[in-house]
Design a protein around this motif. Structure first.
Motif, PDB file in Angstrom:
ATOM      1  N   GLU A   1       6.181   8.566  -3.490  1.00 49.12           N
ATOM      2  CA  GLU A   1       6.657   7.195  -3.245  1.00 49.12           C
ATOM      3  C   GLU A   1       6.471   6.318  -4.493  1.00 49.12           C
ATOM      4  OE1 GLU A   1       5.756   4.045   0.261  1.00 49.12           O
ATOM      5  OE2 GLU A   1       4.952   6.054   0.568  1.00 49.12           O
ATOM      6  N   LEU A   2       5.359   6.505  -5.171  1.00 50.71           N
ATOM      7  CA  LEU A   2       5.120   5.749  -6.409  1.00 50.71           C
ATOM      8  C   LEU A   2       6.154   6.130  -7.469  1.00 50.71           C
ATOM      9  CD1 LEU A   2       1.229   5.991  -6.496  1.00 50.71           C
ATOM     10  CD2 LEU A   2       2.552   3.871  -6.316  1.00 50.71           C
TER      11      LEU A   2
ATOM     12  N   CYS B   1       0.871  -1.178   0.000  1.00 51.18           N
ATOM     13  CA  CYS B   1       0.000   0.000   0.000  1.00 51.18           C
ATOM     14  C   CYS B   1       0.907   1.227   0.000  1.00 51.18           C
ATOM     15  CB  CYS B   1      -0.869  -0.044   1.249  1.00 51.18           C
ATOM     16  SG  CYS B   1      -1.704   1.495   1.614  1.00 51.18           S
ATOM     17  N   VAL B   2       0.707   2.126  -0.951  1.00 45.52           N
ATOM     18  CA  VAL B   2       1.547   3.321  -1.069  1.00 45.52           C
ATOM     19  C   VAL B   2       0.674   4.549  -0.850  1.00 45.52           C
ATOM     20  CG1 VAL B   2       3.118   4.594  -2.580  1.00 45.52           C
ATOM     21  CG2 VAL B   2       3.031   2.099  -2.728  1.00 45.52           C
TER      22      VAL B   2
ATOM     23  N   LYS C   1       0.166  13.501 -11.376  1.00 36.56           N
ATOM     24  CA  LYS C   1       0.955  13.829 -10.171  1.00 36.56           C
ATOM     25  C   LYS C   1       2.200  12.937 -10.070  1.00 36.56           C
ATOM     26  CE  LYS C   1      -2.896  15.802  -7.656  1.00 36.56           C
ATOM     27  NZ  LYS C   1      -4.051  15.481  -6.825  1.00 36.56           N
ATOM     28  N   ILE C   2       2.033  11.659 -10.392  1.00 31.61           N
ATOM     29  CA  ILE C   2       3.191  10.749 -10.364  1.00 31.61           C
ATOM     30  C   ILE C   2       4.223  11.198 -11.392  1.00 31.61           C
ATOM     31  CG2 ILE C   2       3.984   8.362 -10.737  1.00 31.61           C
ATOM     32  CD1 ILE C   2       1.117   7.450  -9.928  1.00 31.61           C
TER      33      ILE C   2
ATOM     34  N   ILE D   1       9.496   4.554  -6.857  1.00 30.29           N
ATOM     35  CA  ILE D   1       9.561   3.141  -7.260  1.00 30.29           C
ATOM     36  C   ILE D   1       9.874   3.042  -8.767  1.00 30.29           C
ATOM     37  CG2 ILE D   1       8.168   1.033  -7.530  1.00 30.29           C
ATOM     38  CD1 ILE D   1       6.776   1.908  -4.827  1.00 30.29           C
ATOM     39  N   ALA D   2       9.195   3.851  -9.557  1.00 29.29           N
ATOM     40  CA  ALA D   2       9.466   3.858 -11.008  1.00 29.29           C
ATOM     41  C   ALA D   2      10.892   4.337 -11.268  1.00 29.29           C
ATOM     42  CB  ALA D   2       8.463   4.756 -11.729  1.00 29.29           C
ATOM     43  N   TYR D   3      11.308   5.314 -10.481  1.00 30.59           N
ATOM     44  CA  TYR D   3      12.647   5.889 -10.667  1.00 30.59           C
ATOM     45  C   TYR D   3      13.749   4.883 -10.344  1.00 30.59           C
ATOM     46  CZ  TYR D   3      16.554   9.141 -10.281  1.00 30.59           C
ATOM     47  OH  TYR D   3      17.751   9.769 -10.449  1.00 30.59           O
TER      48      TYR D   3
END
Ligand code: PSU
Ligand code: MN
Length: 312
Positions: free
Chosen positions: A214-215, A208-209, A302-303, A218-220
């Protein structure tokens, strides 16, 4: 001919998207099967335009992806959106396997999640927002019907923001499949895999994020390591628009049985089931569908903005 020239023969990036990518501005990819096959005209066109406006309002540039006249176009125009929406099911639904065929024949195509991920990746876009992803179908143990979206998530490094998957699919098997393929399924402020029209399902997520940063991180990290897998961000539909679980379930069970009886299978089955749900639940499911897409593209924008800030 060098590879870049070969690529540009079949891939066009709009000026706006190209400029954004060159200047480190956030971009969000958007799919076109949802326009031609996912919603009725003219709501599909209105929604696609509203979706683009929503991405802009949230600080990113929208890149709706489709195949037009034998080219993958990243960032189509309002006129092209209208064309895809008006032609509806007459536009070929294009998943990975269909791309070279449709391009070679200079046709138009509405790109699924899988094909849109490919277009986004070719253009260098990392974040993609839509309604729902394809998955493992109910009764897949006999039909072998597993959406190519899942294989794409296994091999293409794009973060796909969705409202989970419709329970026309077997959500438990879909989750297992993604786990096997190394695709993180990240719940945005939820520990439960949402089921598109409803916020809940019997399936618990691993992670759960709570923030978009934070999301993006993770992609980065995946980008820094050169990981090739994609990501699913599962964003539950807003409480206000979520539908009655029992009603949806009964409509889906009936639609799946009707499809079996009529021998509908292959690429036709998902659009058929989506149509049936829309017919049986009327405007309510369409409105829920539109609202959840708007929620997903807001989150996606936003991400994408946070991802750009991490890259700097
Ligand atoms: N699920 C939805 N709405 C959609 C789709 C799926 O709730 O519009 C579309 C997406 O484009 C998805 C495709 O990628 O259907 C999956 O088709 P298939 O199951 O044939 O792979
Ligand atoms: Mn299928």
């Amino acid at each position: 001919m060098n590879n870049m020239l070969k690529l540009t023969k079949y891939l066009t990036i709009s000026d706006e998207v190209k400029t954004a990518l060159e200047n480190g501005k956030a971009v969000v990819a958007l799919e076109s099967t949802i326009i031609s096959h996912g919603m009725p005209y003219p709501k599909n066109v209105e929604t696609a335009l509203l979706v683009e406006e929503t991405v802009r309002k949230n600080g990113a540039v929208p890149a709706t992806i489709a195949i037009i006249g034998g080219k993958i176009k990243v960032g189509i125009s309002a006129v092209e959106i209208d064309h895809l929406g008006k032609k509806g099911h007459a536009v070929t639904k294009v998943s990975r396997r269909d791309i070279p065929v449709v391009l070679a024949n200079k046709e138009d195509g509405a790109t699924t999640v899988a094909a849109t991920m490919i277009g986004a990746h070719l253009a260098g876009i990392k974040v993609f927002a839509t309604g729902g992803i394809g998955g493992v179908h109910r009764n897949a143990e006999t039909t072998w019907d597993v959406s190519a979206d899942l294989e794409e998530l296994a091999q293409t490094p794009v973060m796909v923001v969705c409202a989970g998957a419709k329970s026309i699919l077997d959500l438990g098997l879909t989750k297992e499949y993604l786990e096997t393929k190394g695709v993180p399924v990240l719940g945005y402020k939820t520990e439960i895999l949402p089921a598109f029209f409803t916020r809940n399902s019997p399936y618990k997520l691993d992670k759960c994020v709570d923030t978009t940063l934070e999301l993006a991180k993770i992609a980065y990290v995946g980008e820094c390591l050169g990981m090739t897998n994609g990501y699913v961000v599962a964003n539950p539909i807003d409480e206000k628009y979520s539908m009655d679980e029992k009603l949806i379930e009964s409509v889906i069970v009936k639609a799946v049985a009707d499809a079996a009886e009529r021998g509908i299978k292959g690429k036709e089955i998902t659009p058929f089931l989506l149509d049936e749900i829309q017919k049986k639940t009327g405007g309510e499911s369409l409105e829920s569908n539109i609202q959840l897409v708007l929620g997903n593209v807001t989150l996606g924008a936003k991400i994408a903005c946070d991802l750009e800030s991490l890259r700097k």
